[in-house]
Design a protein around this motif. Structure first.
Motif, PDB file in Angstrom:
ATOM      1  N   UNK A   1      -0.895  -2.795 -10.427  1.00  0.00           N
ATOM      2  CA  UNK A   1      -1.232  -4.208 -10.660  1.00  0.00           C
ATOM      3  C   UNK A   1      -1.736  -4.900  -9.390  1.00  0.00           C
ATOM      4  N   UNK A   2      -2.684  -4.259  -8.740  1.00  0.00           N
ATOM      5  CA  UNK A   2      -3.202  -4.714  -7.440  1.00  0.00           C
ATOM      6  C   UNK A   2      -2.024  -4.888  -6.475  1.00  0.00           C
TER       7      UNK A   2
ATOM      8  N   UNK B   1      -6.848  -7.192  -4.927  1.00  0.00           N
ATOM      9  CA  UNK B   1      -7.546  -5.917  -5.026  1.00  0.00           C
ATOM     10  C   UNK B   1      -8.040  -5.468  -3.646  1.00  0.00           C
ATOM     11  N   UNK B   2      -8.655  -6.399  -2.909  1.00  0.00           N
ATOM     12  CA  UNK B   2      -9.148  -6.071  -1.566  1.00  0.00           C
ATOM     13  C   UNK B   2      -7.996  -5.734  -0.631  1.00  0.00           C
ATOM     14  N   UNK B   3      -6.880  -6.437  -0.779  1.00  0.00           N
ATOM     15  CA  UNK B   3      -5.730  -6.180   0.089  1.00  0.00           C
ATOM     16  C   UNK B   3      -5.178  -4.776  -0.162  1.00  0.00           C
ATOM     17  N   UNK B   4      -5.108  -4.375  -1.423  1.00  0.00           N
ATOM     18  CA  UNK B   4      -4.627  -3.033  -1.747  1.00  0.00           C
ATOM     19  C   UNK B   4      -5.515  -1.976  -1.100  1.00  0.00           C
ATOM     20  N   UNK B   5      -6.822  -2.206  -1.136  1.00  0.00           N
ATOM     21  CA  UNK B   5      -7.750  -1.265  -0.505  1.00  0.00           C
ATOM     22  C   UNK B   5      -7.512  -1.209   1.004  1.00  0.00           C
ATOM     23  N   UNK B   6      -7.291  -2.352   1.619  1.00  0.00           N
ATOM     24  CA  UNK B   6      -7.065  -2.378   3.063  1.00  0.00           C
ATOM     25  C   UNK B   6      -5.749  -1.710   3.436  1.00  0.00           C
ATOM     26  N   UNK B   7      -4.802  -1.726   2.533  1.00  0.00           N
ATOM     27  CA  UNK B   7      -3.535  -1.055   2.796  1.00  0.00           C
ATOM     28  C   UNK B   7      -3.652   0.461   2.642  1.00  0.00           C
TER      29      UNK B   7
ATOM     30  N   UNK C   1      -4.592  -0.193  -9.912  1.00  0.00           N
ATOM     31  CA  UNK C   1      -4.512  -0.516 -11.334  1.00  0.00           C
ATOM     32  C   UNK C   1      -4.868  -1.983 -11.576  1.00  0.00           C
ATOM     33  N   UNK C   2      -5.661  -2.199 -12.631  1.00  0.00           N
ATOM     34  CA  UNK C   2      -6.033  -3.542 -13.072  1.00  0.00           C
ATOM     35  C   UNK C   2      -5.633  -3.706 -14.529  1.00  0.00           C
ATOM     36  N   UNK C   3      -5.373  -4.928 -14.931  1.00  0.00           N
ATOM     37  CA  UNK C   3      -5.111  -5.251 -16.332  1.00  0.00           C
ATOM     38  C   UNK C   3      -6.299  -6.034 -16.881  1.00  0.00           C
ATOM     39  N   UNK C   4      -6.783  -5.619 -18.045  1.00  0.00           N
ATOM     40  CA  UNK C   4      -8.027  -6.198 -18.573  1.00  0.00           C
ATOM     41  C   UNK C   4      -7.784  -6.839 -19.931  1.00  0.00           C
ATOM     42  N   UNK C   5      -8.301  -8.059 -20.068  1.00  0.00           N
ATOM     43  CA  UNK C   5      -8.270  -8.774 -21.343  1.00  0.00           C
ATOM     44  C   UNK C   5      -9.638  -9.393 -21.606  1.00  0.00           C
TER      45      UNK C   5
ATOM     46  N   UNK D   1       2.766   2.783  -6.350  1.00  0.00           N
ATOM     47  CA  UNK D   1       3.634   1.843  -5.633  1.00  0.00           C
ATOM     48  C   UNK D   1       3.311   0.392  -5.983  1.00  0.00           C
ATOM     49  N   UNK D   2       4.313  -0.454  -5.782  1.00  0.00           N
ATOM     50  CA  UNK D   2       4.116  -1.909  -5.807  1.00  0.00           C
ATOM     51  C   UNK D   2       3.962  -2.457  -4.400  1.00  0.00           C
ATOM     52  N   UNK D   3       4.501  -1.717  -3.419  1.00  0.00           N
ATOM     53  CA  UNK D   3       4.432  -2.135  -2.022  1.00  0.00           C
ATOM     54  C   UNK D   3       3.535  -1.151  -1.249  1.00  0.00           C
ATOM     55  N   UNK D   4       2.230  -1.399  -1.225  1.00  0.00           N
ATOM     56  CA  UNK D   4       1.317  -0.420  -0.620  1.00  0.00           C
ATOM     57  C   UNK D   4       1.542  -0.197   0.871  1.00  0.00           C
TER      58      UNK D   4
END
Length: 562
Positions: free
Chosen positions: A5-6, A19-25, A31-35, A201-204
């Motif tokens: 969930x990002x 999303x960008x922060x997860x990539x930097x980590x 994972x994304x949630x789409x509606x 993980x939730x804590x990248x």
């Protein structure tokens, strides 16, 4: 490393920032949630409930995308995240491609598959996603989807378990999300040692450490890049470092603030303003006494951008020997709350340096609007007279091609006048309206034309307080002025229409034509009777009147209230 969930424990979930922060980590897959929204657009959202993440109420699926764009989806997690938005799936795909990461798509509702596949193909991301949730229709449309078999294991898994799953052809993922082991760094390291292919993980930041790619190593590398080498590379490194929020790196930015190169110093100041949690104002106030002009200048700028109540510490810098420091101080004073004596600002309005005049006008308008209402229009008038005189000489010379030394002072005047017009916007509503109207509706044939243009735009949301200012300008012998007044009244909206209708009774022929066009563009059905009367009495405007009636009727053709 897969991020659930990002970066939802560090940033508001399902935002571009997370999303960008997860990539930097260091996450390889996020994972994304789409509606799908009411108008058929795909957006990122987990629950579907607006109540949890925004100030709105209701369901994402029953809300249009343009309404969602108005909602703040960051403030729920803290003031430091205010003004983030629910992003579109398209924007998320753009960012993922830019960051070079894969995506795990949790599809929340059935029937979204065709839209999702179309977006993935359009963005070149089809080979870099895994599908989850309600993805049955994706399987039908794309038989190759999720062709790799995966198997999840719990924290505490053994090397034997992992090896057995590998022998069966599985890609093994150890799960450290939504369970009691979210921050269990020893267990994460144990899973890596057991040979799993990925950890979820939730804590990248913890996950990065567990897989041997600690984020601190990236930060150290960026600090080295920001400390030595060419200016472009250094500023790029400082900008990238500023995006690693929540790390103890503020002291680096404070040190670079003292750099003798203003580009480095300003990049550091920007980083301090962007820092979350926000940099303490006292840090920047201390830098106002720095020996380096760059530090003083950019600390003043940063205090202004943060709108800190720091006017008292800023005031001594108005006597600084460096005009750039004075300029940034005046600009900061225009943004900071507090007491600024008018007598320290007024002398700057006659300073030889035009940029000092302009920012002093901004500060005066912010802190003493009643004084600025007299002083700034007077300054503008003097300058416009000077410009008109210079332009007349230019015309007398036959309008020769200007040299760069001739262009430069014109450019500086232009830049100053833009700030002076901005200062007019800060006056009381009545003073702002009258001053901007004076700019907008004055005949201009010289280099100061742009102030009239900007003044006209600023009237769109103000002229309703006194439409007569624009209606009178419709009769100007200067066609440019009359055109501007006409479009101001068109853009002002229906609040000006009663005054426009009243104008038909006294208008001359040319002004009446402009009034007809205004009511036509605004679709004013209340004036149809007046137009029919004019049609009977004014043969010269028949074509214009018929056009206006057709335009109004077209706009209201389906008006159920008529």
């Amino acid at each position: 490393m897969i991020c659930h969930r990002t970066a939802n424990r560090d940033m508001p979930e399902n935002t571009l920032e997370a999303l960008a922060y997860a990539a930097r980590m260091g996450c390889n897959v996020v994972e994304l949630d789409i509606r799908r929204t009411l108008d058929g657009r795909l957006v990122l959202n987990h629950d579907g409930y607006l109540e949890r993440l925004t100030g709105g109420i209701g369901d994402v699926e029953l809300t249009s995308s343009d309404e969602l764009e108005l909602l703040d989806t960051g403030a729920w997690m803290g003031r430091r995240f205010e003004h983030m938005q629910i992003p579109s799936f398209d924007d998320a795909l753009d960012l993922a491609r830019e960051q070079g990461i894969g995506l795990m798509l949790d599809i929340k509702e059935k029937g979204e598959g065709p839209l999702i596949l179309e977006g993935l193909q359009r963005h070149g991301m089809l080979e870099r996603v895994v599908f989850g949730g309600e993805w049955e229709d994706v399987r039908t449309l794309d038989p190759k989807a999720n062709s790799n078999q995966t198997k999840g294991v719990d924290p505490g898994c053994t090397a034997e378990e992992v090896s057995k799953l590998h022998d069966q052809g599985y890609f093994v993922i150890a799960n450290f999300s939504a369970n009691a082991h979210e921050m269990d760094l020893p267990a994460m390291r144990g899973a890596v040692a057991a040979g799993v292919d990925a950890i979820n993980v939730d804590y990248p930041r913890l996950g990065a450490d567990a897989v041997g790619r600690p984020v601190e190593a990236k930060i150290n590398m960026l600090v080295r890049l920001a400390s030595t080498g060419g200016v472009p590379a250094r500023t790029d490194a400082i900008r990238e470092l500023s995006r690693y929020q929540g790390f103890p790196i503020q002291h680096f930015f404070e040190a670079w603030l003292h750099d003798s190169d203003d580009r480095i110093s300003r990049a550091a100041a920007v980083a301090l303003v962007r820092a979350r949690p926000q940099s303490p104002a006292q840090v920047l106030i201390t830098e106002l006494a720095a020996p380096e002009a760059t530090a003083r200048k950019n600390a003043a700028w940063a205090l202004g951008m943060m709108a800190s109540p720091a006017t008292a510490p800023l005031l001594p810098l108005l006597k600084d020997k460096d005009p750039d420091v004075v300029r940034e101080t005046l600009l900061a004073l225009s943004r900071c709350p507090g007491d600024v004596p008018a007598e320290v600002l007024l002398p700057f309005l006659s300073n030889d340096i035009l940029t000092l005049r302009s920012v002093a006008a901004l500060a005066l308008a912010r802190h003493h609007p009643e004084i600025a209402a007299v002083a700034i229009p007077a300054l503008l008038k003097r300058e416009e007279q000077d410009v008109a005189r210079d332009y007349a000489e230019y015309v007398r010379r036959g309008k020769p091609k200007l040299t760069q030394p001739e262009i430069d002072p014109i450019t500086e005047t232009y830049r100053e006048q833009m700030k002076l017009v901005q200062a007019l916007e800060y006056l009381s509503p009545a003073d702002a309206l009258n001053s901007l109207a004076s700019q907008a509706f004055r005949p201009v044939e010289d280099y100061s034309l742009v102030t009239a243009l900007v003044g006209g735009y600023q009237l769109w949301d103000r002229i309703a307080a006194n439409p007569s200012l624009a209606i009178e300008a419709l009769a100007s012998s200067d066609a440019v002025v009359a055109d501007r007044a006409e479009w101001v009244l068109v853009k002002a909206g229906p609040s000006v229409l009663p005054a426009v209708r009243e104008g038909f009774h006294t208008a001359d022929s040319r002004t009446r034509q402009r009034l007809i066009r205004i009511v036509a563009w605004q679709g004013d059905s209340a004036v149809l009777g007046v137009l029919q009367d004019l049609r009977s009495s004014d043969a010269g405007d028949l074509q214009l009147i018929d056009w206006a009636v057709q335009k109004i009727n077209t706009i209201h053709a389906l008006d159920v209230h008529r």
